[in-house]
Design an enzyme around this catalytic site. Structure first.
Site, mmCIF file in Angstrom:
data_model
loop_
_atom_site.group_PDB
_atom_site.id
_atom_site.type_symbol
_atom_site.label_atom_id
_atom_site.label_comp_id
_atom_site.label_asym_id
_atom_site.label_seq_id
_atom_site.Cartn_x
_atom_site.Cartn_y
_atom_site.Cartn_z
ATOM 1 N N ASP A 58 5.017 -36.779 -15.863
ATOM 2 C CA ASP A 58 5.649 -37.296 -14.647
ATOM 3 C C ASP A 58 7.046 -37.779 -15.035
ATOM 4 O OD1 ASP A 58 6.116 -38.439 -12.068
ATOM 5 O OD2 ASP A 58 3.980 -38.762 -11.804
ATOM 6 N N HIS A 111 9.049 -35.004 -14.354
ATOM 7 C CA HIS A 111 9.650 -34.826 -13.031
ATOM 8 C C HIS A 111 11.065 -35.386 -12.969
ATOM 9 C CE1 HIS A 111 5.338 -34.668 -11.174
ATOM 10 N NE2 HIS A 111 5.605 -33.656 -11.958
#
Length: 524
Positions: free
Chosen positions: A293, A327
């Protein structure tokens, strides 16, 4: 080549080169202790382990044949407690929780709890003030896989007089029950956690990543959790395979994270690398993060915590780090209802992340959610799909797709309206861009204050290698490929000495930008 001594521990030291090079030097150099070569490296931030406490040393850096040296004295250590003397086995099968916790409880002020090489299978252990927790080379603190063996940290407990609240558990910005982390510290101060060993959440062998958004007993744990701590330093440790966010400082101050290596599989859910939440005076130096993430996400809770337990996250320095995959390289938000200010990110490499600078918020974060004075400079991005994104319609909440959050018509400005102030990027190189260079979408009733980008050089990946993507996570927003600059609902946009090569368009698309200053914007 000059350097500065960043931090001195009882058995190690961290230095930082005084150089404008990004993350590393072009060639390796020698680091010397008392005139003898200790290691060769090309990194700007270097930690030397294996020293003795209460000892004067000279550390030197060899810059082309000239040895530059500085003196320091290692910290005081009252006693060294070896966990194997307390019954820890370190075979990766026997539970060593009680033995390690006994050593911690028995450790006096300025003492060190020592883990020699071995695999120590444990449930969460709890550290305390005025101690060092040392994982030596080959030492692995390995998380148990059965969640039923993990204690639960209650989200909120009322004080006995019912006038106050006592918060322990937290989940995505709210005070909710969650499992204790493999390494947990609550209300601790003057705490050091040093390597070069490993803290391994062992999530790949458990069920933490299955149905990740479903609460089972309690919410998933982090791997290292610092709750209301002060003066904590973490140096030279590998932290990996986390059940959820990996390193989570929470309502803590005066923190240093030096030469960490944080790693989780690319498909592991919500495994952010390092998430300071409602923290102040945070330094992250020489750290490498590669996760599933955001590499770093700077937060300050959701609305309830900002209303009842308000604490701004401020004075965050991130320097000479490398952020891969994930991300976002460095994110602010979205759980930032308490506000974030004074963030400095410099001399960092961003490699293969979806986004570089990533700002995200939404209606409902509240008027205290002011994200301001954020500076990225001297950054090298390689293969980052979307280098700069700012989004005030972020939809990743239970109500994220509601009309209240996603309606693009102006809403009343009230106590639930967030604010984005000044965001600056300068002296930044981006190669292999695919989706867009800058995508910024403010609220019509609360436009982004000021976006300033200076001395930016961008080249797109070849068209055949680009994959259309939606740069901001909001509803009713199209995917982009090869786009240069899109800005909507911005009070002031400054573009100076920006060169963009290989874009599919030839000029910025500006919607509702009140003032713009463009000088030296060149499409190649």
């Amino acid at each position: 080549m000059d350097f500065k001594i960043v931090e001195v521990f009882n058995r190690s030291v961290t230095i930082e080169l005084e150089s404008e090079a990004v993350f590393r030097q072009q060639a390796e150099f020698g680091v010397y202790i008392n005139g003898e070569k200790s290691l060769m490296t090309d990194k700007n931030v270097v930690s030397v382990m294996g020293l003795l406490p209460d000892t004067k040393y000279k550390i030197g850096v060899d810059a082309g044949g000239e040895l530059v040296e500085k003196e320091f004295v290692t910290g005081h250590e009252s006693v060294l407690l070896d966990v194997t003397k307390f019954g820890a086995v370190g075979d990766g099968k026997t539970s060593d929780t009680a033995a390690i916790q006994a050593a911690i409880c028995a450790c006096p002020a300025d003492g060190t709890v020592y883990l020699p090489a071995g695999q120590y299978l444990t449930t969460p252990i709890f550290l305390k003030s005025d101690m060092t927790f040392w994982l030596d080379e080959g030492a692995v603190l390995l998380g148990e896989t059965d969640r039923k063996k993990y204690p639960v940290l209650p989200g909120m407990t009322m004080s006995t007089d019912e006038k106050d609240e006592y918060n322990l558990g937290t989940w995505e910005g709210n005070p909710l029950d969650n499992f204790a982390s493999l390494v947990t510290a609550i209300d601790a101060q003057n705490l050091d956690i040093i390597g070069p060993g490993t803290i391994d959440g062992n999530a790949q062998n458990a069920d933490w990543w299955k149905d990740a958004k479903v609460k089972r007993i309690a919410w998933r744990p982090k791997t290292l959790f610092l709750c209301r701590c002060r003066k904590v330093r973490v140096q030279g440790v590998t932290v990996q395979n986390s059940p959820c966010w990996t390193v989570h400082p929470y309502y803590s101050d005066d923190l240093a994270f030096l030469n960490l290596y944080i790693h989780n599989p690319s498909d592991s859910p919500n495994t952010d690398g390092l998430d300071p939440e409602s923290c102040s005076n945070v330094r992250v130096l020489g750290t490498v993060i590669s996760v599933g993430d955001d590499c770093m996400a700077i937060k300050s809770g959701k609305y309830y915590m900002a209303l009842k337990h308000h604490k701004v996250t401020e004075n965050v320095q991130i320097r000479n780090c490398k952020f891969e995959r994930g991300h976002g390289s460095v994110t602010v938000g979205s759980e930032a209802a308490g506000g974030v200010r004074d963030v400095r990110v410099s001399q960092c490499e961003f490699i293969g992340t979806d986004r570089g600078l990533r700002i995200k918020t939404r209606r409902g974060r509240g008027e205290r959610s002011v994200l301001d004075d954020i500076l990225f400079e001297n950054i090298m991005m390689e293969g980052v799909h979307m280098p700069f994104t700012v989004n005030m319609f972020y939809f990743c909440d239970p109500d994220g797709h509601s009309d209240y959050v996603q309606n693009q018509a102006p809403a009343p400005v009230d106590e639930m309206t967030p604010v984005i102030g000044s965001i600056t990027g300068r002296h930044i190189s981006c190669t292999g861009v695919s989706s867009c260079v800058l995508c910024a979408v403010g609220l019509p009733e609360s436009p982004i204050g000021k976006l300033c980008f200076e001395d930016i050089k961008v080249s797109f990946a070849p068209e055949a290698e680009r994959v259309p993507e939606r740069p901001v996570m909001m509803d009713n927003f199209d995917e982009m490929s090869g786009r240069s600059i899109y800005a909507k609902n911005v009070r002031e946009l400054v573009l100076s000495d920006v060169e963009i090569s290989g874009a599919a368009d030839g000029e910025p698309e500006l919607v509702g930008v009140e003032r713009q200053s463009v000088s030296g914007l060149e499409y190649v």
